[in-house]
Scaffold this motif. Structure first.
Motif, PDB file in Angstrom:
ATOM      1  N   ARG A  47       1.004  -1.229   0.097  1.00 46.89           N
ATOM      2  CA  ARG A  47      -0.092  -0.027  -0.013  1.00 46.89           C
ATOM      3  C   ARG A  47       0.867   1.331   0.066  1.00 46.89           C
ATOM      4  NH1 ARG A  47      -3.438  -1.470   4.870  1.00 46.89           N
ATOM      5  NH2 ARG A  47      -2.802  -3.532   4.219  1.00 46.89           N
ATOM      6  N   VAL A  48       0.453   2.280  -0.734  1.00 45.74           N
ATOM      7  CA  VAL A  48       1.276   3.617  -0.683  1.00 45.74           C
ATOM      8  C   VAL A  48      -0.019   4.515  -0.432  1.00 45.74           C
ATOM      9  CG1 VAL A  48       2.758   2.810  -2.197  1.00 45.74           C
ATOM     10  CG2 VAL A  48       0.828   3.873  -3.324  1.00 45.74           C
ATOM     11  N   ASP A  49       0.609   5.796  -0.058  1.00 44.01           N
ATOM     12  CA  ASP A  49      -0.312   6.887   0.260  1.00 44.01           C
ATOM     13  C   ASP A  49      -0.838   7.634  -0.950  1.00 44.01           C
ATOM     14  OD1 ASP A  49      -0.379   6.444   3.079  1.00 44.01           O
ATOM     15  OD2 ASP A  49       1.472   7.501   3.242  1.00 44.01           O
ATOM     16  N   ARG A  50       0.141   7.815  -1.900  1.00 44.15           N
ATOM     17  CA  ARG A  50       0.058   8.605  -3.107  1.00 44.15           C
ATOM     18  C   ARG A  50       0.421   7.655  -4.235  1.00 44.15           C
ATOM     19  NH1 ARG A  50       3.818  11.230  -0.406  1.00 44.15           N
ATOM     20  NH2 ARG A  50       4.843  11.319  -2.281  1.00 44.15           N
ATOM     21  N   ALA A  51      -0.302   8.011  -5.490  1.00 44.07           N
ATOM     22  CA  ALA A  51      -0.010   7.420  -6.836  1.00 44.07           C
ATOM     23  C   ALA A  51       1.324   7.346  -7.265  1.00 44.07           C
ATOM     24  CB  ALA A  51      -0.888   7.728  -7.860  1.00 44.07           C
ATOM     25  N   ASP A  52       2.025   8.609  -6.971  1.00 42.53           N
ATOM     26  CA  ASP A  52       3.452   9.069  -7.480  1.00 42.53           C
ATOM     27  C   ASP A  52       4.484   8.205  -6.574  1.00 42.53           C
ATOM     28  OD1 ASP A  52       2.714  11.026  -5.204  1.00 42.53           O
ATOM     29  OD2 ASP A  52       5.057  10.921  -5.300  1.00 42.53           O
ATOM     30  N   GLN A  53       3.961   7.709  -5.416  1.00 37.25           N
ATOM     31  CA  GLN A  53       5.010   6.721  -4.814  1.00 37.25           C
ATOM     32  C   GLN A  53       5.071   5.467  -5.545  1.00 37.25           C
ATOM     33  OE1 GLN A  53       3.116   6.762  -1.011  1.00 37.25           O
ATOM     34  NE2 GLN A  53       4.675   7.945  -0.035  1.00 37.25           N
ATOM     35  N   LEU A  54       3.928   4.745  -5.963  1.00 36.42           N
ATOM     36  CA  LEU A  54       4.067   3.553  -6.796  1.00 36.42           C
ATOM     37  C   LEU A  54       4.574   3.720  -8.211  1.00 36.42           C
ATOM     38  CD1 LEU A  54       3.118   0.694  -7.346  1.00 36.42           C
ATOM     39  CD2 LEU A  54       0.727   1.745  -8.039  1.00 36.42           C
ATOM     40  N   ASP A  55       4.517   4.862  -8.577  1.00 40.28           N
ATOM     41  CA  ASP A  55       4.978   5.191  -9.886  1.00 40.28           C
ATOM     42  C   ASP A  55       6.597   5.084  -9.989  1.00 40.28           C
ATOM     43  OD1 ASP A  55       2.457   5.454 -11.120  1.00 40.28           O
ATOM     44  OD2 ASP A  55       2.544   7.645 -11.145  1.00 40.28           O
ATOM     45  N   THR A  56       7.168   5.850  -8.773  1.00 40.53           N
ATOM     46  CA  THR A  56       8.405   5.848  -8.488  1.00 40.53           C
ATOM     47  C   THR A  56       9.165   4.400  -8.470  1.00 40.53           C
ATOM     48  OG1 THR A  56       8.383   7.841  -7.432  1.00 40.53           O
ATOM     49  CG2 THR A  56      10.293   6.709  -7.127  1.00 40.53           C
ATOM     50  N   VAL A  57       8.325   3.616  -7.611  1.00 45.88           N
ATOM     51  CA  VAL A  57       8.845   2.194  -7.335  1.00 45.88           C
ATOM     52  C   VAL A  57       8.790   1.264  -8.643  1.00 45.88           C
ATOM     53  CG1 VAL A  57       8.171  -0.049  -6.469  1.00 45.88           C
ATOM     54  CG2 VAL A  57       7.971   1.988  -5.162  1.00 45.88           C
ATOM     55  N   ARG A  58       7.769   1.634  -9.638  1.00 44.66           N
ATOM     56  CA  ARG A  58       7.691   0.904 -10.905  1.00 44.66           C
ATOM     57  C   ARG A  58       8.965   1.286 -11.815  1.00 44.66           C
ATOM     58  NH1 ARG A  58       3.104  -1.610 -12.916  1.00 44.66           N
ATOM     59  NH2 ARG A  58       4.002  -0.946 -14.890  1.00 44.66           N
ATOM     60  N   ARG A  59       9.237   2.542 -11.746  1.00 42.96           N
ATOM     61  CA  ARG A  59      10.145   3.218 -12.491  1.00 42.96           C
ATOM     62  C   ARG A  59      11.544   2.571 -12.244  1.00 42.96           C
ATOM     63  NH1 ARG A  59      12.855   7.661 -11.394  1.00 42.96           N
ATOM     64  NH2 ARG A  59      11.420   8.377 -10.094  1.00 42.96           N
ATOM     65  N   LEU A  60      11.886   2.681 -10.954  1.00 44.34           N
ATOM     66  CA  LEU A  60      13.243   2.128 -10.273  1.00 44.34           C
ATOM     67  C   LEU A  60      13.486   0.542 -10.668  1.00 44.34           C
ATOM     68  CD1 LEU A  60      13.499   4.040  -7.173  1.00 44.34           C
ATOM     69  CD2 LEU A  60      14.559   4.644  -9.431  1.00 44.34           C
ATOM     70  N   VAL A  61      12.166  -0.167 -10.430  1.00 41.02           N
ATOM     71  CA  VAL A  61      12.367  -1.511 -10.570  1.00 41.02           C
ATOM     72  C   VAL A  61      12.580  -1.856 -12.085  1.00 41.02           C
ATOM     73  CG1 VAL A  61      10.977  -3.793 -10.206  1.00 41.02           C
ATOM     74  CG2 VAL A  61      11.093  -2.175  -8.472  1.00 41.02           C
ATOM     75  N   GLY A  62      11.711  -1.152 -12.983  1.00 41.56           N
ATOM     76  CA  GLY A  62      11.701  -1.348 -14.369  1.00 41.56           C
ATOM     77  C   GLY A  62      13.243  -1.184 -15.053  1.00 41.56           C
TER      78      GLY A  62
END
Length: 231
Positions: A47-62
């Motif tokens: 879970r995350v508080d904001r969509a941009d946090q998930l976007d950052t995780v996706r970008r770094l993992v990708g």
């Protein structure tokens, strides 16, 4: 070492690298997200508080070598994602996905022909899975456009299809299209159709993978991002 054993070892390696990134990278440290890896696909949960946090995780993992796609079941601001699994047949990618197929099975919640307009409102879903679907359609661009329509801004379309040079692409007589990563480049941008930003595109020896997010009308994908994935 057999191919499956090697892939499992590499998945274990990727899982450890992603775990280290989540634990120590200051940009995502402390975010309540965990990862598992299966066949080069990273599955994020949490879970995350904001969509941009998930976007950052996706970008770094990708960005990690060997990652073919990044899928998630992550709650954002207390809300579970709404996920369609089109052409799912007997098996959804996640048990909570909304199965969509023209044939009724225990996995199907909405009976619909994916070659026709999808029975969902504009900007009403967060993720769409099209796993081993596009190769069965003579013209899959209308379906891709429908996925664009139903996705919310920041949503993701996940595509898996057989790579054209692998026997799986031609062994099934119901396959009517052959795909390559370059096919995804054509999906991302073209005249008189919606545009997509490629979050991640790649392939292994048998499968083409793509994670795409819809762009607003009139906006084209970043040429630098296209150059990252395509010739």
């Amino acid at each position: 070492m057999g191919g499956e054993a090697r892939q499992q070892r590499y998945d274990d390696y990727l899982a450890s690298v992603v775990g280290e990134l989540l634990a120590h990278d200051a940009r995502v440290r402390g975010i309540d997200v965990t990862a598992e890896v299966d066949g080069g696909v990273v599955h994020l949960r949490g879970r995350v508080d904001r969509a941009d946090q998930l976007d950052t995780v996706r970008r770094l993992v990708g960005r990690l070598a060997g990652v073919h796609a990044v899928w998630d079941r992550v709650r954002v601001a207390g809300r579970d994602p709404v996920v369609l699994d089109i052409g799912c047949g007997d098996q959804r990618q996640y048990p909570t996905n909304i199965g969509v197929d023209r044939r009724r099975t225990p996995s199907v919640a909405a009976v619909a022909d994916v070659a026709r307009p999808l029975p969902f409102r504009d900007a009403s879903v967060d993720r769409v899975f099209a796993v081993h679907v596009l190769e069965h359609l003579i013209d899959f661009l209308p379906l891709v456009a429908e996925c664009h329509r139903v996705l919310r801004p920041g949503g993701v379309l996940h595509v898996l299809s057989p790579w054209w040079r692998h026997v799986n692409a031609v062994a099934d007589p119901t396959h009517v299209r052959l795909l390559d990563t370059q096919t995804v480049k054509g999906i991302c941008s073209g005249p008189d159709r919606p545009s997509w930003y490629p979050l991640h595109v790649g392939r292994d020896e048998s499968t083409v993978f793509a994670d795409l997010t819809p762009l607003p009308p009139g906006e084209d994908p970043d040429e630098r991002q296209l150059a990252r994935f395509f010739d």
